[in-house]
Scaffold this motif. Structure first.
Motif, PDB file in Angstrom:
ATOM      1  N   ALA A 104       0.840  -1.203   0.000  1.00 42.13           N
ATOM      2  CA  ALA A 104       0.000   0.000   0.000  1.00 42.13           C
ATOM      3  C   ALA A 104       0.875   1.253   0.000  1.00 42.13           C
ATOM      4  O   ALA A 104       2.064   1.192   0.301  1.00 42.13           O
ATOM      5  CB  ALA A 104      -0.908   0.003   1.225  1.00 42.13           C
ATOM      6  N   ARG A 105       0.249   2.383  -0.335  1.00 37.88           N
ATOM      7  CA  ARG A 105       0.942   3.671  -0.306  1.00 37.88           C
ATOM      8  C   ARG A 105       0.392   4.456   0.881  1.00 37.88           C
ATOM      9  O   ARG A 105      -0.827   4.479   1.107  1.00 37.88           O
ATOM     10  CB  ARG A 105       0.653   4.408  -1.624  1.00 37.88           C
ATOM     11  N   ILE A 106       1.296   5.052   1.655  1.00 34.20           N
ATOM     12  CA  ILE A 106       0.868   5.848   2.816  1.00 34.20           C
ATOM     13  C   ILE A 106       0.817   7.317   2.410  1.00 34.20           C
ATOM     14  O   ILE A 106       1.759   7.819   1.775  1.00 34.20           O
ATOM     15  CB  ILE A 106       1.871   5.677   3.993  1.00 34.20           C
ATOM     16  N   VAL A 107      -0.273   8.001   2.769  1.00 35.22           N
ATOM     17  CA  VAL A 107      -0.342   9.445   2.526  1.00 35.22           C
ATOM     18  C   VAL A 107      -0.557  10.161   3.861  1.00 35.22           C
ATOM     19  O   VAL A 107      -0.979   9.547   4.845  1.00 35.22           O
ATOM     20  CB  VAL A 107      -1.466   9.825   1.531  1.00 35.22           C
ATOM     21  N   ASP A 108      -0.266  11.467   3.873  1.00 33.00           N
ATOM     22  CA  ASP A 108      -0.234  12.210   5.141  1.00 33.00           C
ATOM     23  C   ASP A 108      -1.601  12.603   5.674  1.00 33.00           C
ATOM     24  O   ASP A 108      -1.771  12.789   6.870  1.00 33.00           O
ATOM     25  CB  ASP A 108       0.614  13.484   4.985  1.00 33.00           C
ATOM     26  N   THR A 109      -2.573  12.789   4.783  1.00 38.12           N
ATOM     27  CA  THR A 109      -3.851  13.366   5.241  1.00 38.12           C
ATOM     28  C   THR A 109      -5.050  12.598   4.680  1.00 38.12           C
ATOM     29  O   THR A 109      -4.964  11.933   3.640  1.00 38.12           O
ATOM     30  CB  THR A 109      -3.990  14.828   4.753  1.00 38.12           C
ATOM     31  N   ALA A 110      -6.173  12.767   5.387  1.00 32.17           N
ATOM     32  CA  ALA A 110      -7.434  12.185   4.919  1.00 32.17           C
ATOM     33  C   ALA A 110      -7.841  12.837   3.593  1.00 32.17           C
ATOM     34  O   ALA A 110      -8.404  12.175   2.713  1.00 32.17           O
ATOM     35  CB  ALA A 110      -8.516  12.388   5.970  1.00 32.17           C
ATOM     36  N   GLU A 111      -7.542  14.138   3.458  1.00 30.96           N
ATOM     37  CA  GLU A 111      -7.902  14.848   2.220  1.00 30.96           C
ATOM     38  C   GLU A 111      -7.310  14.133   1.009  1.00 30.96           C
ATOM     39  O   GLU A 111      -7.978  13.959  -0.008  1.00 30.96           O
ATOM     40  CB  GLU A 111      -7.386  16.302   2.247  1.00 30.96           C
ATOM     41  N   GLU A 112      -6.025  13.708   1.150  1.00 33.14           N
ATOM     42  CA  GLU A 112      -5.384  13.021   0.016  1.00 33.14           C
ATOM     43  C   GLU A 112      -6.080  11.688  -0.284  1.00 33.14           C
ATOM     44  O   GLU A 112      -6.243  11.302  -1.434  1.00 33.14           O
ATOM     45  CB  GLU A 112      -3.900  12.761   0.321  1.00 33.14           C
ATOM     46  N   VAL A 113      -6.476  10.980   0.782  1.00 26.54           N
ATOM     47  CA  VAL A 113      -7.163   9.694   0.579  1.00 26.54           C
ATOM     48  C   VAL A 113      -8.462   9.926  -0.181  1.00 26.54           C
ATOM     49  O   VAL A 113      -8.741   9.286  -1.204  1.00 26.54           O
ATOM     50  CB  VAL A 113      -7.463   8.999   1.937  1.00 26.54           C
ATOM     51  N   PHE A 114      -9.266  10.889   0.314  1.00 26.29           N
ATOM     52  CA  PHE A 114     -10.577  11.125  -0.302  1.00 26.29           C
ATOM     53  C   PHE A 114     -10.427  11.666  -1.726  1.00 26.29           C
ATOM     54  O   PHE A 114     -11.219  11.349  -2.609  1.00 26.29           O
ATOM     55  CB  PHE A 114     -11.408  12.091   0.559  1.00 26.29           C
ATOM     56  N   ALA A 115      -9.399  12.509  -1.958  1.00 25.29           N
ATOM     57  CA  ALA A 115      -9.232  13.110  -3.281  1.00 25.29           C
ATOM     58  C   ALA A 115      -8.800  12.077  -4.320  1.00 25.29           C
ATOM     59  O   ALA A 115      -9.166  12.176  -5.492  1.00 25.29           O
ATOM     60  CB  ALA A 115      -8.202  14.238  -3.198  1.00 25.29           C
ATOM     61  N   THR A 116      -8.050  11.045  -3.891  1.00 23.30           N
ATOM     62  CA  THR A 116      -7.473  10.101  -4.844  1.00 23.30           C
ATOM     63  C   THR A 116      -8.339   8.862  -5.091  1.00 23.30           C
ATOM     64  O   THR A 116      -8.339   8.320  -6.192  1.00 23.30           O
ATOM     65  CB  THR A 116      -6.101   9.585  -4.304  1.00 23.30           C
ATOM     66  N   ALA A 117      -9.042   8.395  -4.041  1.00 26.79           N
ATOM     67  CA  ALA A 117      -9.627   7.045  -4.114  1.00 26.79           C
ATOM     68  C   ALA A 117     -10.921   6.984  -4.919  1.00 26.79           C
ATOM     69  O   ALA A 117     -11.731   7.912  -4.892  1.00 26.79           O
ATOM     70  CB  ALA A 117      -9.885   6.542  -2.698  1.00 26.79           C
ATOM     71  N   ASP A 118     -11.106   5.846  -5.622  1.00 32.58           N
ATOM     72  CA  ASP A 118     -12.388   5.559  -6.277  1.00 32.58           C
ATOM     73  C   ASP A 118     -13.353   4.951  -5.265  1.00 32.58           C
ATOM     74  O   ASP A 118     -14.562   5.080  -5.381  1.00 32.58           O
ATOM     75  CB  ASP A 118     -12.185   4.546  -7.415  1.00 32.58           C
ATOM     76  N   MET A 119     -12.786   4.244  -4.277  1.00 31.45           N
ATOM     77  CA  MET A 119     -13.634   3.643  -3.227  1.00 31.45           C
ATOM     78  C   MET A 119     -12.978   3.906  -1.871  1.00 31.45           C
ATOM     79  O   MET A 119     -11.777   3.699  -1.701  1.00 31.45           O
ATOM     80  CB  MET A 119     -13.789   2.134  -3.444  1.00 31.45           C
ATOM     81  N   ILE A 120     -13.808   4.355  -0.917  1.00 31.72           N
ATOM     82  CA  ILE A 120     -13.340   4.587   0.457  1.00 31.72           C
ATOM     83  C   ILE A 120     -13.837   3.426   1.322  1.00 31.72           C
ATOM     84  O   ILE A 120     -15.037   3.130   1.336  1.00 31.72           O
ATOM     85  CB  ILE A 120     -13.927   5.910   1.012  1.00 31.72           C
ATOM     86  N   VAL A 121     -12.920   2.781   2.046  1.00 26.78           N
ATOM     87  CA  VAL A 121     -13.301   1.697   2.961  1.00 26.78           C
ATOM     88  C   VAL A 121     -13.018   2.166   4.386  1.00 26.78           C
ATOM     89  O   VAL A 121     -11.886   2.560   4.698  1.00 26.78           O
ATOM     90  CB  VAL A 121     -12.507   0.406   2.642  1.00 26.78           C
ATOM     91  N   LYS A 122     -14.051   2.146   5.227  1.00 27.79           N
ATOM     92  CA  LYS A 122     -13.944   2.672   6.587  1.00 27.79           C
ATOM     93  C   LYS A 122     -14.574   1.710   7.587  1.00 27.79           C
ATOM     94  O   LYS A 122     -14.994   0.616   7.249  1.00 27.79           O
ATOM     95  CB  LYS A 122     -14.702   4.016   6.666  1.00 27.79           C
ATOM     96  N   VAL A 123     -14.696   2.179   8.834  1.00 28.62           N
ATOM     97  CA  VAL A 123     -15.427   1.419   9.854  1.00 28.62           C
ATOM     98  C   VAL A 123     -16.702   2.185  10.207  1.00 28.62           C
ATOM     99  O   VAL A 123     -17.810   1.719   9.975  1.00 28.62           O
ATOM    100  CB  VAL A 123     -14.567   1.206  11.123  1.00 28.62           C
ATOM    101  N   LYS A 124     -16.537   3.388  10.749  1.00 27.02           N
ATOM    102  CA  LYS A 124     -17.690   4.163  11.227  1.00 27.02           C
ATOM    103  C   LYS A 124     -18.266   5.037  10.127  1.00 27.02           C
ATOM    104  O   LYS A 124     -17.600   5.341   9.131  1.00 27.02           O
ATOM    105  CB  LYS A 124     -17.250   5.057  12.390  1.00 27.02           C
ATOM    106  N   GLU A 125     -19.509   5.472  10.335  1.00 29.34           N
ATOM    107  CA  GLU A 125     -20.150   6.381   9.387  1.00 29.34           C
ATOM    108  C   GLU A 125     -19.264   7.614   9.201  1.00 29.34           C
ATOM    109  O   GLU A 125     -18.623   8.059  10.152  1.00 29.34           O
ATOM    110  CB  GLU A 125     -21.549   6.786   9.892  1.00 29.34           C
ATOM    111  N   PRO A 126     -19.221   8.180   7.984  1.00 29.31           N
ATOM    112  CA  PRO A 126     -18.387   9.358   7.773  1.00 29.31           C
ATOM    113  C   PRO A 126     -18.868  10.519   8.646  1.00 29.31           C
ATOM    114  O   PRO A 126     -20.067  10.762   8.758  1.00 29.31           O
ATOM    115  CB  PRO A 126     -18.574   9.665   6.280  1.00 29.31           C
ATOM    116  N   GLN A 127     -17.911  11.193   9.266  1.00 26.94           N
ATOM    117  CA  GLN A 127     -18.235  12.355  10.085  1.00 26.94           C
ATOM    118  C   GLN A 127     -18.421  13.563   9.154  1.00 26.94           C
ATOM    119  O   GLN A 127     -18.053  13.505   7.973  1.00 26.94           O
ATOM    120  CB  GLN A 127     -17.113  12.586  11.087  1.00 26.94           C
ATOM    121  N   ALA A 128     -18.990  14.664   9.685  1.00 26.10           N
ATOM    122  CA  ALA A 128     -19.365  15.809   8.835  1.00 26.10           C
ATOM    123  C   ALA A 128     -18.196  16.258   7.950  1.00 26.10           C
ATOM    124  O   ALA A 128     -18.378  16.488   6.743  1.00 26.10           O
ATOM    125  CB  ALA A 128     -19.856  16.951   9.706  1.00 26.10           C
ATOM    126  N   VAL A 129     -16.993  16.346   8.526  1.00 26.58           N
ATOM    127  CA  VAL A 129     -15.845  16.830   7.753  1.00 26.58           C
ATOM    128  C   VAL A 129     -15.469  15.829   6.645  1.00 26.58           C
ATOM    129  O   VAL A 129     -15.036  16.230   5.550  1.00 26.58           O
ATOM    130  CB  VAL A 129     -14.652  17.139   8.693  1.00 26.58           C
TER     131      VAL A 129
END
Ligand code: NAD
Length: 363
Positions: free
Chosen positions: A55-80
């Motif tokens: 896997a590739r590690i990135v510094d921020t959640a913004e980078e994850v959300f900006a790059t990914a076609d699919m987001i895999v999480k545990v909890k419901e997304p928070q407002a931010v």
């Protein structure tokens, strides 16, 4: 496909959406995996483990959300996090939209495709992405109950298994589903004298076939409960009526019939609790006393054993995650009606009838 996994930001959440093993499987299937730095720390997975998995590690959640076609999480997304979701993005996580109009509004506005773990089904009428957390909570219940039973914690000072010459603790488990069965097995394994109550005769038949000799079972009535709790050292509440608040099966008045220092573990607290005197507690302050009876009512029990819970959840989500990545969400849902059952939101439309009914939105 680019699969992204941000660090969970909900308070007290230490689980992570993808284990290094899940990341490795995704990479082996030809996908790119992007993990936010320290996402796995709460579950004991450092960045190096993800890098070793490809896997590739990135510094921020913004980078994850900006790059990914699919987001895999545990909890419901928070407002931010919801602000970062995009129209062409798939979100695969627990959502629990029915009691959460704010989240629903934001997901609809984002245009994303949201697939909820909790509504994915299986061939036997079960909920395969909820079951692992019920297994964890069930197995944890006698462990936390045993700790609460200790004198210094306000309990009766009774050892679960007794010792030679001294009888074991008496444990009553109300509800013999996933939580109750796992709780009963562990309590019996600790040497306690265990009785499970359920209202489903087929379930009691199964428990009798599978566990005769390890623990007893009895049909659940108000009378049977009243009789059994008088002699119990620990009562574990594990009932579920799908789609409804938990029924109150022990009243405050009945606490007076129990032995002082007996323990109530209300696992059903996330559905309102099945004892009249239950109120949600946290891992930081898990127990309280009502009329001399100790209560443990932590609403997110699996969080106490984040590593076990993350791995158990990852095992269950991985085949679905891979199907979504390999085929794209549309084809994956067409091929598998159980995955389709998880679809809650698509392109600004609510697609899950029960959530629509709960929130008064057309589906
Ligand atoms: P399940 O559907 O597998 O089992 C529920 C059982 O309760 C069924 O066998 C049903 O017949 C029985 N039941 C219903 N009414 C009853 C009654 N009056 N008397 C006796 N039995 C009755 O559900 P589950 O997965 O075992 O979950 C049980 C509860 O635990 C749910 O409320 C769930 O949300 C909760 N849970 C809580 C946590 C936590 O962290 N606190 C974690 C996981 C699950």
């Amino acid at each position: 496909m680019k699969i992204g996994c941000p660090k969970e930001i909900k308070p007290q959440e230490f689980r992570v959406g993808m284990t290094p093993n899940a990341a490795q499987e995704a990479v082996a299937n030809g996908h790119e995996v992007i993990i936010e730095t320290k996402a796995g720390i709460g579950s004991g997975f450092d960045d190096a483990a993800y890098v070793a998995a490809g896997a590739r590690i990135v510094d921020t959640a913004e980078e994850v959300f900006a790059t990914a076609d699919m987001i895999v999480k545990v909890k419901e997304p928070q407002a931010v996090e919801r602000k970062m979701l995009r129209e062409d993005q798939v979100l695969f996580t627990y959502l629990h939209l029915a009691p959460d109009p704010e989240q629903t509004k934001d997901l609809l506005a984002s245009g994303c495709t949201a697939i909820a773990y909790e509504t994915v089904t299986d061939d036997r009428g079960g909920l395969p992405l909820l079951a692992p957390m019920s297994e964890v909570a069930g197995r944890l219940a006698p462990q936390v109950g045993a700790w609460t039973l200790q004198k210094a914690n306000g309990g009766r000072g009774v050892l679960m298994g007794g010792v030679p010459g001294v009888g074991p603790a008496k444990v009553v488990v109300i509800g013999g589903g996933v939580v109750g069965t796992h709780a009963a097995r562990i309590a019996a394994g600790m040497g306690a004298d265990v009785t499970v109550l359920d209202r489903s005769l087929p379930r009691l038949r199964y428990l009798d076939d599978a566990f005769r000799g390890q623990f007893k079972n009895q049909y659940s009535t108000a009378g049977a409960t009243a009789e059994l709790i008088q002699d119990a050292d620990m009562v574990i509440g594990a009932v579920l009526i799908p789609g409804a608040a938990a029924p109150k099966l022990i009243s405050r008045a009945q606490l007076g019939t129990m032995k002082p220092g007996a323990v109530l573990v209300d696992v059903a607290i996330d559905q309102g609790g099945c004892f009249e005197t239950s109120r949600p507690t946290t891992h930081a302050d898990p127990i309280y006393d009502v009329d001399g009876i100790m209560h443990y009512c932590v609403a997110n029990m699996p969080g106490a054993v984040a590593r076990t819970s993350t791995i158990a959840l990852g095992n269950a989500t991985m085949p679905f995650m891979l199907a979504l990545a390999n085929k794209g969400w549309r084809q994956a849902c067409q091929d598998d009606p159980h995955l389709l059952a998880g679809l809650n939101v698509h392109a600004g439309q609510l697609t899950y009838v029960e959530v629509g009914k709960a929130l008064g939105i057309d589906v």
